[in-house]
Design a protein around this motif. Structure first.
Motif, short mmCIF file in Angstrom:
data_model
loop_
_atom_site.label_atom_id
_atom_site.label_comp_id
_atom_site.label_asym_id
_atom_site.label_seq_id
_atom_site.Cartn_x
_atom_site.Cartn_y
_atom_site.Cartn_z
N ARG A 128 44.89 41.60 -45.03
CA ARG A 128 45.92 40.76 -45.56
C ARG A 128 47.33 41.44 -45.33
O ARG A 128 48.20 40.36 -45.15
N ASP A 129 47.34 42.49 -45.46
CA ASP A 129 48.64 43.01 -45.30
C ASP A 129 49.48 43.05 -43.73
O ASP A 129 50.20 42.74 -43.47
N LEU A 130 48.33 43.64 -42.96
CA LEU A 130 48.60 44.02 -41.61
C LEU A 130 47.86 43.39 -40.28
O LEU A 130 48.11 43.42 -39.23
N GLY A 131 47.08 42.38 -40.80
CA GLY A 131 46.34 41.77 -39.81
C GLY A 131 44.81 42.42 -39.47
O GLY A 131 44.60 43.41 -39.92
N ALA A 132 44.18 41.45 -38.76
CA ALA A 132 42.60 41.98 -38.32
C ALA A 132 42.63 43.17 -37.48
O ALA A 132 41.76 43.93 -37.80
N GLY A 133 43.76 43.01 -36.65
CA GLY A 133 43.65 44.23 -35.51
C GLY A 133 43.72 45.69 -36.21
O GLY A 133 42.95 46.58 -35.91
N VAL A 134 44.74 45.83 -37.17
CA VAL A 134 44.87 47.13 -37.83
C VAL A 134 43.68 47.42 -38.67
O VAL A 134 43.16 48.62 -38.78
N ALA A 135 43.26 46.53 -39.40
CA ALA A 135 42.10 46.58 -40.09
C ALA A 135 40.84 47.13 -39.53
O ALA A 135 40.04 47.86 -39.84
N ASN A 136 40.51 46.45 -38.42
CA ASN A 136 39.36 46.70 -37.57
C ASN A 136 39.51 48.12 -37.03
O ASN A 136 38.53 48.99 -36.92
N GLN A 137 40.92 48.40 -36.47
CA GLN A 137 41.07 49.95 -35.90
C GLN A 137 40.84 50.85 -37.13
O GLN A 137 40.06 52.07 -36.87
N ILE A 138 41.18 50.76 -38.32
CA ILE A 138 40.68 51.54 -39.32
C ILE A 138 39.21 51.71 -39.62
O ILE A 138 38.72 52.55 -39.95
N ALA A 139 38.54 50.47 -39.63
CA ALA A 139 37.14 50.18 -39.87
C ALA A 139 36.18 50.95 -38.71
O ALA A 139 35.41 51.89 -38.98
N ARG A 140 36.80 51.04 -37.53
CA ARG A 140 36.19 51.82 -36.63
C ARG A 140 36.25 53.28 -36.62
O ARG A 140 35.41 54.03 -36.41
N PRO A 161 39.80 54.38 -51.32
CA PRO A 161 41.23 53.79 -51.06
C PRO A 161 42.09 55.16 -50.59
O PRO A 161 42.98 54.86 -49.76
N THR A 162 41.70 56.28 -51.06
CA THR A 162 42.61 57.46 -50.56
C THR A 162 42.46 57.57 -48.89
O THR A 162 43.22 58.24 -48.30
N GLN A 163 41.30 57.45 -48.50
CA GLN A 163 40.95 57.23 -47.00
C GLN A 163 41.59 56.11 -46.22
O GLN A 163 42.33 56.50 -45.22
N ILE A 164 41.53 55.10 -46.53
CA ILE A 164 41.95 53.90 -46.11
C ILE A 164 43.54 54.01 -46.26
O ILE A 164 44.12 53.41 -45.14
N PHE A 165 44.09 54.15 -47.35
CA PHE A 165 45.54 53.88 -47.46
C PHE A 165 46.30 55.37 -47.07
O PHE A 165 47.60 55.48 -47.68
N THR A 166 45.75 56.53 -46.63
CA THR A 166 46.57 57.38 -46.19
C THR A 166 47.43 57.07 -45.02
O THR A 166 47.26 55.98 -44.45
#
Length: 326
Positions: A168-180, A22-27
């Motif tokens: 859920r908060d910001l959409g699939a595009g932002v989540a996919n960008q973080i995942a990449r 969580p500290t990496q994903i929510f930085t």
């Protein structure tokens, strides 16, 4: 963007990987509104790896946060009453409360999970079910989303849960960008099995990851079980067994989840009509896309685009709760 305050609450004996997720994903990032603080009851926190962490915040920051995340810890002793009280207060005030792995034991001890579904690491799930009979335990899932209370299974399932929160908060595009950026696997739905019989291939046995990658670039095509098995060079029966062992889900359910993910990103990043989005992601018709959106996300493609599309404001505090993955 309005800052969404995330408090990651480290308990004594915290598992470093559970904490790092969580500290990496929510930085803080330019494309996200999150402001993350590492919190603890005391300034210094011992980890299971033998080193000590220094926390920036205390329980006051936990009480003030919009989202509180409790990573896993060992041994599974009852945390101090001050910690349990802060979590109960956060829940009573309508804050989002989340656990990773054995952090669910703390949420349950605080009464946050009473009457809800939850999960935790498969090694500890029997003890969890015995110790907290007011909680309905979901054993074979990656994570459970009960709206403002979410729990994940063991360790790396925390990645799936945290990316689910971003999605859920910001959409699939932002989540996919973080995942990449994390080089993380594509989105895994919460309903997949947490204990995968064969997470890596046995000696001399090739993984099916090439076939999954091949399919992800052809979601708009008619991908049947026969087509996938032929690409992998296997019989349909062997392919089905191997696929389920590797991913914890069936090929057709995996395809549906991938197509829904593609549809979400198309709705966010293009102005294509809904019927074209349905066709391009492989779900055929607008009616079929609406049906699966309603089942999986409890919303419609049009409402999803209005919330997460390019013209929408990216603020988690204004996002509808679009998915409950139980």
């Amino acid at each position: 963007m309005t800052v969404h305050r995330v408090a990651v609450l480290a308990l004594d004996g915290v598992t470093p990987l559970d904490l790092a997720i969580p500290t990496q994903i929510f930085t803080a990032r330019p494309e996200t509104p999150y402001g993350m603080t590492l919190c603890a009851l005391d300034t210094k926190v011992a980890t299971t790896a033998g080193f000590t962490l220094v926390a920036d915040g205390g329980l006051e920051q936990v009480r003030a946060a919009d989202t509180v995340i409790v990573p896993g810890y060992e041994p599974l002793v009852r945390p101090p009453d001050a910690v349990l009280g802060a979590l109960a207060e956060a829940r009573d005030r309508g804050r989002r409360v989340v656990s990773i792995c054995t952090g669910a034991f703390t949420l349950a001890a605080a009464g946050v999970l009473d009457g809800l579904h939850a999960t935790t690491h498969w090694r500890h799930i029997d003890a969890f079910e015995r110790d907290f009979p007011t909680v309905t335990v979901d054993r074979d899932v990656l994570y459970v989303d009960e709206g403002d209370v979410l729990t994940s299974a063991g360790v790396c399932c925390g990645i799936d849960l945290c990316l689910h929160l971003v999605r859920r908060d910001l959409g699939a595009g932002v989540a996919n960008q973080i995942a990449r950026g994390l080089v993380a696997a594509p989105h895994r739905d919460g309903g997949q099995a947490q204990y995968v019989p064969a997470p890596v291939p046995v000696a001399g046995q090739a993984s099916l990851s090439d076939t999954r990658g091949w399919a992800l670039h052809r979601l708009g095509e008619p991908l049947t079980l026969r087509v996938l098995a032929r690409h992998a060079g296997l019989s349909q029966r062997t392919f089905m067994r191997r696929f389920t062992e590797e991913t914890g889900t069936t090929p057709l359910q995996w395809l549906l989840n991938a197509r829904l993910g593609e549809a979400r990103e198309l709705l966010e990043t293009t102005d294509h009509p809904v019927d074209r989005v349905a066709r391009d992601c492989g779900l055929g018709t607008a009616a079929n896309l609406r049906l699966h959106f309603r089942r999986a996300l409890d919303t419609t493609p049009t409402a999803y685009r209005r919330t997460f599309g390019r013209s929408a404001s990216h603020s988690p505090s204004h996002r509808p709760k679009t998915a409950v993955n139980r």
